[in-house]
Scaffold this active site. Sequence first.
Site, PDB file in Angstrom:
ATOM      1  CE  LYS A   1      45.277 -23.449  70.691  1.00  0.00           C
ATOM      2  NZ  LYS A   1      45.853 -22.601  71.745  1.00  0.00           N
TER       3      LYS A   1
ATOM      4  NE  ARG B   1      40.278 -20.706  73.306  1.00  0.00           N
ATOM      5  CZ  ARG B   1      41.246 -19.944  72.796  1.00  0.00           C
ATOM      6  NH1 ARG B   1      41.523 -19.978  71.534  1.00  0.00           N
ATOM      7  NH2 ARG B   1      41.951 -19.154  73.575  1.00  0.00           N
TER       8      ARG B   1
ATOM      9  NE  ARG C   1      52.200 -17.007  75.493  1.00  0.00           N
ATOM     10  CZ  ARG C   1      51.137 -17.631  74.975  1.00  0.00           C
ATOM     11  NH1 ARG C   1      51.296 -18.622  74.112  1.00  0.00           N
ATOM     12  NH2 ARG C   1      49.923 -17.293  75.358  1.00  0.00           N
TER      13      ARG C   1
ATOM     14  NE  ARG D   1      48.427 -13.135  75.224  1.00  0.00           N
ATOM     15  CZ  ARG D   1      47.971 -14.260  74.656  1.00  0.00           C
ATOM     16  NH1 ARG D   1      48.651 -14.821  73.661  1.00  0.00           N
ATOM     17  NH2 ARG D   1      46.860 -14.811  75.049  1.00  0.00           N
TER      18      ARG D   1
ATOM     19  NE  ARG E   1      44.567 -17.280  78.237  1.00  0.00           N
ATOM     20  CZ  ARG E   1      45.802 -17.133  77.763  1.00  0.00           C
ATOM     21  NH1 ARG E   1      46.752 -16.636  78.526  1.00  0.00           N
ATOM     22  NH2 ARG E   1      46.078 -17.469  76.539  1.00  0.00           N
TER      23      ARG E   1
END
Length: 211
Positions: free
Chosen positions: A14, A89, A125, A158, A169
């Site tokens: 997204k 969220r 990532r 990250r 998460r």
Amino acid sequence: MNIFVFLGAPGSGKGTQAKRLSETKKYHHFSTGDMLRAAIRADAPLGKKAQGYIKKGELVPDDIMIGLIEDALSCLDNSSQVILDGFPRTVPQAEALDKKVSTTVNSAIFFDIPHSELIERLSGRRTCSQCGESYHIDFSPPKKPNLCDKCDGDLIHRPDDKVDVVKKRLEVFTKQNDGLLKYYGNRRNLNTINANKPIETVESELKQYLQ
Ligand code: AMP
């Protein structure tokens, strides 16, 4: 103000799509994750409040997040087109957004993807430490190793993209997301996209929902 809400698990793409769309200058793009990370880098009070939650893969409390988005939206005029990436969220965040005068959520778009795919996406990532641009070591590597194509910033993995935090998460996401899908489903402004496809395919499907 016309608002498009992008819902989806971390790594569902997204943010990538929101960034591509905002480059057209037609949309204002607010990524709450990027805003919080910028506040942490700047050692700002918001960053100090948020960093413990982010490190553990937990959500930052609703009152902080609602205040952050209210401030961001209050700087825009009523004709603006806005993409919210990572907000709401939780259902209380969605309710707060709907209560805000002169904003309308035109469409909530859910980026649907199997969770098995996400671990691979997030572990590969790499994110620019300066501008937040995302890369993937195998699927969309930078031109120069470990440097951002856009600003030459260093690319980092990250800390919350490491496997144990990613699992947390995803657990947090799963717990909150059903409520959000119900919330927008009941208002008949929910659209679902199959996000397990190439970036360009997802982008062209997405554009149908942004009219
Ligand atoms: P993201 O980059 O969107 O995956 O966000 C990174 C982290 O920032 C999340 O794991 C949360 O700790 C925090 N965060 C971002 N957006 C929100 C939000 N709307 N509500 C609560 N926490 C958030």
